[in-house]
Design a protein around this motif. Structure first.
Motif, PDB file in Angstrom:
ATOM      1  N   LYS A   8       0.441  -1.504  -0.375  1.00 17.80           N
ATOM      2  CA  LYS A   8      -0.181  -0.014   0.119  1.00 17.80           C
ATOM      3  C   LYS A   8       0.604   1.394  -0.002  1.00 17.80           C
ATOM      4  CE  LYS A   8      -3.876   2.017   3.241  1.00 17.80           C
ATOM      5  NZ  LYS A   8      -4.134   2.308   4.294  1.00 17.80           N
ATOM      6  N   GLU A  21      -9.669  -2.080  -1.151  1.00 12.86           N
ATOM      7  CA  GLU A  21      -8.295  -1.725  -0.933  1.00 12.86           C
ATOM      8  C   GLU A  21      -7.441  -3.580  -0.165  1.00 12.86           C
ATOM      9  OE1 GLU A  21      -6.496  -0.059   3.090  1.00 12.86           O
ATOM     10  OE2 GLU A  21      -6.916   1.452   1.386  1.00 12.86           O
ATOM     11  N   LEU A  25      -4.729  -5.794  -1.512  1.00 11.95           N
ATOM     12  CA  LEU A  25      -3.948  -5.933  -1.130  1.00 11.95           C
ATOM     13  C   LEU A  25      -3.764  -7.616  -1.689  1.00 11.95           C
ATOM     14  CD1 LEU A  25      -4.076  -3.031   1.463  1.00 11.95           C
ATOM     15  CD2 LEU A  25      -2.306  -3.810  -0.861  1.00 11.95           C
TER      16      LEU A  25
END
Length: 621
Positions: A8, A21, A25
């Motif tokens: 990130k 997100e 990830l």
């Protein structure tokens, strides 16, 4: 093993936001494990994938990850093929021996009288580089190979227009669709009247000593910025006497200081600090509370004026934030008289043109000037061909020229030095263009930190270019640099400051009110009177605190500000100040002339005395 936080952080550092997100990830961690990648290597591969797709959106989306996986698989396949193929990379010397019929292992045993062919074993250096376009540094592709750049259907398509219709009609129809025969026959077109040119002399000179600054130099540069801005607020007469913000006070006070971050991360509500001047006040940092403000835009290194209270001495609560330095500021007050007198060195000025601000036409393009699949510099050739058909008074070329991020440059797979590539592929083409067009045209080159053949320092000295017959037509500026063309002030900086500000900026806007983020980021430079107001700079930026104070200052609002960036191209009219006293500036991001293996964009701009009567077009090639 790569972690979610590391990945990130790398995406954020490169200016990308993550849509879903957690899912993205998780998939990225899996990719790092499967392909033995570090987080930085993964994000670098994503940037290449992003550029090849010519995507404008800086958001990583989950639906794009399947295509990214195929991209990584192709990269892995290519690396394996290169390792196992055992192919010999031929140099110019090897090719010449093959053409002459000389076996490689018997070369040293043959002693003969040189013939016209064998003399090619020791060719002229520039001639060998020209030949290497056929063999050497184009990833194995010959000139006759049809590259993705050459497969595009249309040339010079207008993507965006701003300005009056009359100027647009004057420039003609830019939607040229020309066949190969038309490209071979270019009629010489007379340019408009030659423009005058003054180059600002505040930047570092070629061959200067850099990275010799001390810790005191860094402190002094920051202190002078705060004091200079504080003096400007005081000189305007609009604000109260400045008070130390770290001292407890029950009454409302006014203070000037620099925005800082309490830690290594990005700014948030709990990490904002205000650092005041050590000369005028205590110089201490005090936590800054902006919760009472419904609109602001701040970043580390920004000098601001703050009205508010600090009743306990522990927190300065702001009721008003002023991020614009008053226009009465004279930034070069610290310069000695001799420096002020010689601030502008005139390269060549026509007396009758210097009395008034007149029309100037520009073509503005920013590198890279060649695509990622070769070093043939096809986009640069196309741009110069367009400039011959529709000649501007001033052709502005902004680096990088020999891009250190190009795959062939990174691998060292070229058969010539970086300086030789620059001389032959860039300078020689520009020289041919100037000689073809005659004495009316001018060319200005600005280096970039990504130029492999130039000093890796910011601020950056100009290229050391000496062409005896064309010294008044081909000029190089420092980075950043300023100049005047027919009294039109132009400033430019090739560091991607917009992208770096976008990562560090913290802003708040009233709900429901539309905002122009790119325009706001560009306005920060004018409001702070600095080409690079961000501090501390990223670790990747070789910032010299001794050279920066004078070279980065914007002494007056320019008419045109050039900020090439990887972010979306734009031409915007920025307004600094309020009411009739507001200063206006045309800010231009021409985009990149080459994007991945495809074509990019450049800008045609005609400035007629003020932003209201100018015309600009963003053109895709």
């Amino acid at each position: 093993m790569a972690t979610n936080e590391e990945i990130k952080k790398e995406f954020s550092r490169s200016g990308f936001a993550l849509a879903e997100e957690d899912e993205i990830l998780q998939r990225c961690v899996t990719l790092c494990i499967n392909y033995s990648l570090k987080p930085s290597e993964l994000v670098s591969s994503w940037e290449l994938y992003h550029l090849n797709r010519q995507s404008i959106d800086q958001t990583v989306k989950n639906e794009e990850m399947d295509g990214f996986l195929l991209h990584l698989q192709n990269q892995q396949k290519e690396s394996i093929m290169k390792e196992e193929s055992g192919l010999h990379i031929y140099s110019n010397r090897d090719v010449d021996m093959l053409l002459d019929g000389i076996p490689e292992d018997t070369e040293d045993e043959i002693v003969t009288t040189p013939t016209s062919k064998s003399q090619r074993l020791l060719p002229d250096p520039f001639d060998s580089i020209s030949k290497s376009r056929d063999y050497g540094y184009s990833t194995g592709k010959s000139v006759g190979h049809v590259t993705p750049f050459g497969q595009r259907g249309q040339k010079f398509v207008v993507r965006f227009n701003i300005g009056d219709a009359a100027a647009q009609a004057e420039n003609g129809d830019n939607n040229d669709v020309e066949n190969s025969e038309d490209d071979m026959i270019i009629k010489k077109v007379q340019t408009r009247r030659r423009c005058s040119l003054k180059v600002n002399g505040l930047g570092p000179e070629p061959g200067c000593r850099f990275m010799y600054y001390r810790t005191e130099d860094r402190f002094d540069s920051l202190e002078k910025r705060i004091v200079r801005h504080a003096d400007a607020f005081a000189a305007s007469g609009l604000y109260e006497e400045q008070v130390d913000p770290a001292v407890a006070s029950q009454r409302s006070i006014f203070s000037v200081g620099m925005i800082c971050c309490d830690g290594e991360g990005v700014l948030n509500d709990k990490s904002i600090l205000l650092q005041s001047s050590a000369e005028r006040t205590s110089g201490q940092r005090v936590p800054l509370d902006l919760n009472r403000l419904n609109q602001f835009s701040i970043f580390p290194g920004q000098i601001v004026g703050i009205e508010g209270q600090n009743p306990s001495g522990h927190y300065f609560t702001a009721s008003k934030l002023l991020d614009t330095v008053p226009l009465t500021l004279t930034v070069d007050v610290d310069l000695p008289p001799a420096k002020k007198q010689n601030l502008d060195q005139e390269v060549l000025t026509l007396a009758e043109e210097s009395r008034e601000k007149s029309e100037v036409s520009f073509i503005i393009a920013s590198g890279p000037f060649t695509t990622l699949d070769n070093l043939l510099f096809e986009p640069l050739s196309e741009l110069l061909a367009h400039a011959k058909r529709k000649p501007p008074q001033l052709l502005l070329l902004l680096g990088p020229f020999v891009d250190s991020n190009h795959p062939e440059i990174e691998k060292g797979a070229v058969d010539a030095s970086f300086s030789e590539i620059f001389q032959v592929e860039v300078i020689r083409r520009v020289q041919e263009y100037v000689e073809f067009m005659g004495s009316e045209v001018r060319v200005v080159l600005v280096p970039s930190l990504r130029d492999a053949n130039h000093d890796f320092i910011f601020p950056q000295p100009p290229f050391d270019i000496h062409i005896p017959d064309l010294e008044h037509q081909i000029t190089s500026l420092s980075n950043p640099g300023t100049f005047e063309a027919n009294q039109v002030k132009v400033g430019c900086c090739t560091v991607d400051v917009l992208k770096q500000l976008s990562v560090e900026e913290m802003s708040r806007n009233p709900s429901g009110v539309p905002t122009d983020r790119l325009g706001r980021l560009a306005s920060h430079l004018l409001r702070q009177r600095s080409f690079y107001p961000l501090y501390p700079p990223p670790e990747s930026l070789p910032y010299d605190s001794r050279l920066a104070p004078q070279a980065l200052q914007i002494s007056s609002i320019p008419d045109i500000l050039l900020l090439p960036s990887d972010m979306k191209y734009f031409v915007k009219v920025l307004s600094i100040g309020e009411g009739e006293d507001a200063a206006k500036c045309v800010c231009v991001n021409p985009g990149r002339l080459a994007k991945g293996e495809g074509a990019g964009t450049f800008v045609e701009l005609t400035y007629k005395g003020d932003p209201e009567s100018m015309h600009a077009s963003v053109i895709s090639i």
